[in-house]
Design a protein around this motif. Sequence first.
Motif, short mmCIF file in Angstrom:
data_model
loop_
_atom_site.label_atom_id
_atom_site.label_comp_id
_atom_site.label_asym_id
_atom_site.label_seq_id
_atom_site.Cartn_x
_atom_site.Cartn_y
_atom_site.Cartn_z
N ASP A 58 0.81 -1.22 0.00
CA ASP A 58 0.00 0.00 0.00
C ASP A 58 0.84 1.27 0.00
O ASP A 58 0.58 2.21 -0.76
CB ASP A 58 -0.92 0.02 1.23
CG ASP A 58 -2.00 -1.04 1.14
OD1 ASP A 58 -2.16 -1.65 0.07
OD2 ASP A 58 -2.71 -1.26 2.16
N MET A 101 0.91 4.02 -3.11
CA MET A 101 0.45 5.41 -3.04
C MET A 101 1.61 6.39 -3.23
O MET A 101 1.42 7.47 -3.81
CB MET A 101 -0.25 5.65 -1.71
CG MET A 101 -1.60 4.96 -1.60
SD MET A 101 -2.69 5.24 -3.04
CE MET A 101 -2.84 7.03 -3.00
N ASP A 147 1.82 9.29 -6.19
CA ASP A 147 2.12 10.70 -5.91
C ASP A 147 3.36 11.18 -6.67
O ASP A 147 3.38 12.30 -7.18
CB ASP A 147 2.34 10.90 -4.41
CG ASP A 147 1.08 10.72 -3.60
OD1 ASP A 147 -0.02 10.84 -4.18
OD2 ASP A 147 1.17 10.42 -2.39
N LYS A 156 -6.30 -4.06 -4.58
CA LYS A 156 -6.24 -2.65 -4.24
C LYS A 156 -7.51 -2.16 -3.53
O LYS A 156 -8.61 -2.63 -3.79
CB LYS A 156 -6.01 -1.82 -5.51
CG LYS A 156 -4.75 -2.21 -6.29
CD LYS A 156 -3.49 -2.13 -5.44
CE LYS A 156 -2.24 -2.47 -6.24
NZ LYS A 156 -1.02 -2.45 -5.42
N THR A 157 -7.30 -1.20 -2.64
CA THR A 157 -8.41 -0.61 -1.90
C THR A 157 -9.20 0.34 -2.80
O THR A 157 -8.71 0.79 -3.85
CB THR A 157 -7.91 0.18 -0.69
OG1 THR A 157 -7.14 1.30 -1.16
CG2 THR A 157 -7.05 -0.68 0.22
N ASP A 158 -10.40 0.69 -2.36
CA ASP A 158 -11.21 1.64 -3.13
C ASP A 158 -10.49 2.97 -3.30
O ASP A 158 -10.52 3.58 -4.37
CB ASP A 158 -12.55 1.86 -2.43
CG ASP A 158 -13.48 0.65 -2.53
OD1 ASP A 158 -13.08 -0.35 -3.15
OD2 ASP A 158 -14.60 0.72 -1.99
N TRP A 159 -9.83 3.44 -2.23
CA TRP A 159 -9.17 4.75 -2.33
C TRP A 159 -7.93 4.70 -3.22
O TRP A 159 -7.59 5.69 -3.87
CB TRP A 159 -8.84 5.31 -0.95
CG TRP A 159 -8.08 4.44 0.00
CD1 TRP A 159 -8.59 3.56 0.90
CD2 TRP A 159 -6.67 4.37 0.15
NE1 TRP A 159 -7.59 2.93 1.60
CE2 TRP A 159 -6.40 3.42 1.18
CE3 TRP A 159 -5.59 5.02 -0.47
CZ2 TRP A 159 -5.11 3.10 1.58
CZ3 TRP A 159 -4.30 4.68 -0.05
CH2 TRP A 159 -4.07 3.74 0.96
N GLN A 160 -7.28 3.54 -3.32
CA GLN A 160 -6.17 3.41 -4.26
C GLN A 160 -6.68 3.43 -5.71
O GLN A 160 -6.07 4.04 -6.58
CB GLN A 160 -5.41 2.10 -3.99
CG GLN A 160 -4.59 2.15 -2.73
CD GLN A 160 -4.03 0.80 -2.34
OE1 GLN A 160 -4.53 -0.23 -2.78
NE2 GLN A 160 -3.00 0.80 -1.52
N LYS A 205 -9.40 4.87 -6.74
CA LYS A 205 -9.80 6.25 -7.04
C LYS A 205 -8.59 7.13 -7.32
O LYS A 205 -8.61 7.99 -8.22
CB LYS A 205 -10.62 6.81 -5.89
CG LYS A 205 -11.99 6.17 -5.75
CD LYS A 205 -12.73 6.68 -4.51
CE LYS A 205 -14.11 6.01 -4.38
NZ LYS A 205 -14.82 6.42 -3.15
N ALA A 206 -7.51 6.92 -6.56
CA ALA A 206 -6.29 7.70 -6.79
C ALA A 206 -5.71 7.40 -8.17
O ALA A 206 -5.20 8.30 -8.86
CB ALA A 206 -5.26 7.39 -5.70
N GLU A 221 -7.78 9.29 -10.68
CA GLU A 221 -7.49 10.73 -10.61
C GLU A 221 -6.16 11.06 -11.28
O GLU A 221 -5.95 12.19 -11.73
CB GLU A 221 -7.50 11.20 -9.17
CG GLU A 221 -8.89 11.21 -8.54
CD GLU A 221 -8.87 11.45 -7.04
OE1 GLU A 221 -7.74 11.58 -6.49
OE2 GLU A 221 -9.95 11.46 -6.42
#
Length: 225
Positions: A181, A185, A189, A213-217, A219-220, A223
Amino acid sequence: MLGLYDFGLGRDQEQRAKDLHEKAIVIDGLTFKDGLGLDYPKDLERMRIGGITSVNYTVAHFPHNFLEALKEIDKEKEGISKNKYLCFAKSAKDIRKAKNEGKIAVVFGFQDAKPIEDDLSHLQTFHDLGVRIIQLTYNAQNLVGMGCCERSYARLSYFGVQVVEEMNRLGIVVDLSHCCDETTMDAVDVSKDPVLFTHSGVRALCNAYGRNKTDWQIKALAEKG
């Protein structure tokens, strides 16, 4: 009915779906060694029937150093050149050309950054030979970052940051499929270009030892482009 599944579509809807699939450029996120049909022709025939346009083909991974990766690349290029259904792809233009010619475009990728060793100039060499995707880690730690199956997790190393920046400069896509993780991330970045999860699932549905992967990963990733 399309293939093995009945989606409850009418005849016109089925035909529309079939036409759309035939027109689309369909990319297989990962085909491992020997999966192209170079040794197993039936696999290649299934890919052709299934309408695959291009594949991310693993030519090197965690057992390979720099010289071993060079040998693998040379061997796989020779095999592709002898197969009438395959072509070597180094650009989006090559993939579109393969689509028009009814061939499968092979994009060379790594499933670990180990072949880079500790030398950034090796990335230029791999790019010159047609490598366009490099997964930063496999399941374990390397000089770049941390894999998803280590006892503890960490971000990119300083060298890993340089690797991502050099990959951006050259036009080699950053793949984060087996990264932990924190490394995932951090690479999202650091990279100025879009990154990929070429063969990961959704952790909310299946944990898979942290590789999914997590939902927020996810989404990242979106994006980032």
